[in-house]
Structure formats: structure tokens, C-alpha cells
Design a protein around this motif. Structure first.
Motif, PDB file in Angstrom:
ATOM      1  N   GLY A  56      -0.602   3.694   7.007  1.00  0.00           N
ATOM      2  CA  GLY A  56      -0.254   3.474   8.283  1.00  0.00           C
ATOM      3  C   GLY A  56      -0.782   4.539   9.342  1.00  0.00           C
ATOM      4  O   GLY A  56      -1.631   5.689   9.059  1.00  0.00           O
ATOM      5  N   THR A  57      -0.502   4.502  10.636  1.00  0.00           N
ATOM      6  CA  THR A  57      -0.735   5.366  11.629  1.00  0.00           C
ATOM      7  C   THR A  57       0.457   5.915  12.265  1.00  0.00           C
ATOM      8  O   THR A  57       0.378   6.871  13.289  1.00  0.00           O
ATOM      9  N   THR A  95       0.733  -1.294   0.126  1.00  0.00           N
ATOM     10  CA  THR A  95       0.074  -0.023   0.012  1.00  0.00           C
ATOM     11  C   THR A  95       0.734   1.226  -0.042  1.00  0.00           C
ATOM     12  O   THR A  95       1.562   1.417   0.802  1.00  0.00           O
ATOM     13  N   MET A  96       0.789   2.019  -1.134  1.00  0.00           N
ATOM     14  CA  MET A  96       1.596   3.064  -1.167  1.00  0.00           C
ATOM     15  C   MET A  96       0.815   4.371  -0.736  1.00  0.00           C
ATOM     16  O   MET A  96      -0.378   4.716  -1.534  1.00  0.00           O
ATOM     17  N   GLY A  97       0.996   4.969   0.143  1.00  0.00           N
ATOM     18  CA  GLY A  97       0.183   6.117   0.723  1.00  0.00           C
ATOM     19  C   GLY A  97       0.293   7.516  -0.078  1.00  0.00           C
ATOM     20  O   GLY A  97       1.397   7.476  -0.493  1.00  0.00           O
ATOM     21  N   THR A  98      -0.674   8.181   0.158  1.00  0.00           N
ATOM     22  CA  THR A  98      -0.529   9.527  -0.586  1.00  0.00           C
ATOM     23  C   THR A  98      -0.893  10.737   0.710  1.00  0.00           C
ATOM     24  O   THR A  98      -1.347  10.430   1.512  1.00  0.00           O
ATOM     25  N   ILE A  99      -0.764  11.623   0.192  1.00  0.00           N
ATOM     26  CA  ILE A  99      -1.053  12.957   1.236  1.00  0.00           C
ATOM     27  C   ILE A  99      -2.550  12.898   1.401  1.00  0.00           C
ATOM     28  O   ILE A  99      -2.884  13.063   2.898  1.00  0.00           O
ATOM     29  N   THR A 105       4.489   6.040   3.697  1.00  0.00           N
ATOM     30  CA  THR A 105       4.719   5.048   4.830  1.00  0.00           C
ATOM     31  C   THR A 105       4.191   5.648   6.089  1.00  0.00           C
ATOM     32  O   THR A 105       3.894   5.027   7.204  1.00  0.00           O
ATOM     33  N   HIS A 106       3.936   7.116   6.235  1.00  0.00           N
ATOM     34  CA  HIS A 106       3.689   7.682   7.382  1.00  0.00           C
ATOM     35  C   HIS A 106       2.503   8.287   7.468  1.00  0.00           C
ATOM     36  O   HIS A 106       1.710   8.626   6.184  1.00  0.00           O
ATOM     37  N   CYS A 131       9.967  17.911  -6.253  1.00  0.00           N
ATOM     38  CA  CYS A 131       9.283  16.754  -5.631  1.00  0.00           C
ATOM     39  C   CYS A 131       8.838  17.258  -4.039  1.00  0.00           C
ATOM     40  O   CYS A 131       9.518  18.011  -3.464  1.00  0.00           O
ATOM     41  N   ASN A 132       7.613  17.056  -3.850  1.00  0.00           N
ATOM     42  CA  ASN A 132       6.911  17.521  -2.597  1.00  0.00           C
ATOM     43  C   ASN A 132       7.180  16.564  -1.507  1.00  0.00           C
ATOM     44  O   ASN A 132       7.263  15.197  -1.513  1.00  0.00           O
ATOM     45  N   PRO A 133       8.065  17.305  -0.463  1.00  0.00           N
ATOM     46  CA  PRO A 133       8.531  16.285   0.580  1.00  0.00           C
ATOM     47  C   PRO A 133       7.500  15.246   1.333  1.00  0.00           C
ATOM     48  O   PRO A 133       7.798  14.149   1.826  1.00  0.00           O
ATOM     49  N   ALA A 134       6.423  16.090   1.432  1.00  0.00           N
ATOM     50  CA  ALA A 134       5.191  15.478   2.218  1.00  0.00           C
ATOM     51  C   ALA A 134       4.704  14.172   1.409  1.00  0.00           C
ATOM     52  O   ALA A 134       4.354  13.190   2.222  1.00  0.00           O
ATOM     53  N   GLU A 135       4.911  14.238   0.189  1.00  0.00           N
ATOM     54  CA  GLU A 135       4.455  12.985  -0.498  1.00  0.00           C
ATOM     55  C   GLU A 135       5.074  11.798  -0.258  1.00  0.00           C
ATOM     56  O   GLU A 135       4.704  10.663  -0.225  1.00  0.00           O
TER      57      GLU A 135
END
Length: 311
Positions: free
Chosen positions: A135-136, A126-130, A164-165, A155-159
Motif C-alpha cells: 500500500g501507500t 498482499t503481505m508487504g515486506t521492507i 500493511t504500510h 523480530c524486526n519491527p519495520a517488517e
């Protein structure tokens, strides 16, 4: 591919070397041996694979005219987990085995501590997005492995952190990498920290609220251990950001880099703040203050031995 100048290369080397040395010193809790080799941790390994992903993304964009850097970095983290032999993570469908130079570096295939949030996301595929982070976890790995993104402004660092976070960790990663970007552009350390904080207000309030007291303390009470422990009490990304910023602002000169890293490593937060401090100071000063030869400031008091190497 983006053309890199000699000055940019020096800045990048300083950032990465500072991060990696901070990671290795942090693993010792500040009790660095007088000789031998320091061992980087999984946080340093993942920072290396972030850089690999960014380089691959830049090459892909140059050749194809389009690229989604977070997806490419995600694949790099997948290679890291594969060479580590982590259960539940298999080679990518289009790769019989992990490719690239980093996949052939033995030290990067060694287990050097855990990275549970990253591993869990990779195992879930599962690749998370903003908008929908994975995960949690709000842990410091989101920040430490994202700091080099500041060297790649498109590149947006938050992305990258959101892969994973989640939560306040995304803001801390954005703030930390933004400070690196501003420093790489030639801004002074205090100016970069304050500018990043002001730009974060309203976007990443939790991270901004952790950085503001760190800057205030650095101006009025620099280099005090009780302040560092107050600012960086745990392994959250916002704690690492505050502790690293406080340390860098308290010891801003190239002649105090050694003192800064040893100070940050004494925070007791698992070595997270010292990675941030190392990356920021390395971006400012380049690799010279970190070299183990030709720099007496890195010798132990009363001994001619140089600072140990990093593995």
C-alpha cells in the motif's frame, strides 16, 4: 519456547495495558466519563493480534527450530479481519474458522473504527515486506500495533509495519518498538529515547527527524499543549511517535501517568499519540499505575470513583 521471568511479565503487562488504556482514552478525546467502560478501538485490537502472532511465532520456533515472525503475525491479522466479518477476507486455507483464544473474545469481533490500510492489504492478499511494502499509507496504525514487537527482540519491527504500510511509517514503527525494547532491558526513559534516535539516524531519517524536536521540547518546554499539537498535528505514524515521546518525557513518573494520558489525548490527532505514551510509560512502570483499584491517583478529583474499566 522462550522462558519468561516475573520481571519480564510485569514489563509486558505494563506495556500492553498502557497501550490499551491510551487507545481507549484517546477514543474519548480526553473527555473520559467518571464511570462506565472505556472502549478500545481497532488499533488496540490489532495490537492484541500482533502479540498473538509473536507468541505463536515463538512457539513455532521452539518446536520447529525455524520461523518467520512477520508471516505468523500476518496470519493473526487475517484472523482479526475474519472474526470482524470484513468483506473480501475469508478464513485461512488451513483453518475452517479462526483459531486461538483471541478469536473467541467478543469485544475483538466488534467493529471499533476503521483500519483501512490493514484491511486493504488483507483484501488484496498482499503481505508487504521492507523491500516491497504494502500500500501507500504512512498512518499511525503501523506504529501503534507494532509497539509490542519491542517485547520480542528477535523480530524486526519495520517488517511488521511493512506488512500493511510504507515509507516513514516503517521508521516510526522501528523507533517506537526499539524504545520499548530498550526500556524493557532496564534503560531509563530519556536514555532509551535518545539511544533509539541515534541508532535510527541514517536508517529512518524521517522518523528520526520527528523524534529529535520532541526530545528537545520535552527538555526545555515540557507539558505544553501547543508543543504537543505542533509535534503531533495529524494521524501519521511520525506524528504519533513525536507526540507520544514528548508526553512520556514530559510526565515520566508513575504518579503522573493519569495526567500524561489525558494530556496526550488532547492532541486532537485521533488518539494516536496517547497510545504511544501509554505503551512507553507502561513499559517503564509496569501495570501498577494503571490499576483501577488501590491507586488513588486514578480517581477523578473530588470523587472516590476509580478509573473506568477497558473493553
Amino acid at each position: 519456547m522462550t522462558k519468561v521471568t516475573a520481571a519480564q511479565l510485569t514489563t509486558a503487562r505494563g506495556c500492553v495495558l498502557g497501550l490499551m488504556l491510551g487507545d481507549a482514552i484517546g477514543a474519548t478525546g480526553g473527555n473520559v466519563p467518571a464511570s462506565g467502560t472505556l472502549r478500545a478501538t481497532s488499533a488496540g485490537q490489532l495490537a492484541c493480534f500482533t502479540l498473538e502472532g509473536l507468541i505463536r511465532a515463538d512457539v513455532r520456533a521452539a518446536h520447529r527450530g525455524i520461523c518467520h515472525p512477520p508471516s505468523v503475525v500476518w496470519r493473526s491479522y487475517h484472523r482479526w479481519a475474519t472474526i470482524q466479518g470484513i468483506s473480501g477476507v475469508k478464513p485461512l486455507p488451513d483453518e475452517d474458522s479462526p483459531t486461538g483464544w483471541l478469536s473467541r473474545v467478543p469485544a475483538l469481533a466488534e467493529r471499533r473504527g476503521s483500519a483501512p490500510a490493514t484491511v486493504a492489504a488483507l483484501q488484496r492478499q498482499t503481505m508487504g515486506t521492507i523491500d516491497k511494502p504494502a500500500g501507500t499509507s504512512t498512518g499511525a496504525h503501523a506504529l501503534s500495533r507494532t509497539l509490542p514487537v519491542g517485547l520480542y527482540p528477535s523480530c524486526n519491527p519495520a517488517e511488521i509495519a511493512a506488512l500493511t504500510h510504507t515509507g516513514e511509517a516503517l521508521g516510526a514503527a522501528w523507533l517506537g518498538a526499539t524504545v520499548v525494547r530498550l526500556l524493557a532491558a532496564g534503560n531509563r526513559l530519556n536514555d532509551a529515547l535518545e539511544s533509539a534516535r541515534l541508532h535510527a539516524a541514517g536508517w529512518f531519517q524521517a522518523a528520526e527527524r520527528s523524534l529529535a524536536p520532541a526530545l528537545t521540547a520535552a527538555r526545555s518546554r515540557p507539558g505544553m499543549l501547543h508543543e504537543l499539537i505542533r509535534l503531533a498535528p495529524d494521524a501519521r505514524a511520525v506524528s504519533a511517535l513525536a507526540g507520544g515521546a514528548y508526553t512520556a518525557a514530559s510526565f515520566p513518573g508513575p504518579e503522573t501517568v493519569r495526567e500524561a494520558l489525558l494530556f496526550a489525548a488532547s492532541a486532537g490527532d485521533g488518539g494516536h499519540a496517547v497510545r504511544v505514551a501509554g505503551a512507553l510509560l507502561g513499559t517503564v512502570h509496569g501495570p501498577t499505575p494503571f490499576r483501577s483499584t488501590g491507586c488513588p491517583g486514578w480517581s477523578w478529583p473530588g470523587r472516590p470513583t476509580p478509573w473506568p474499566g477497558i473493553l
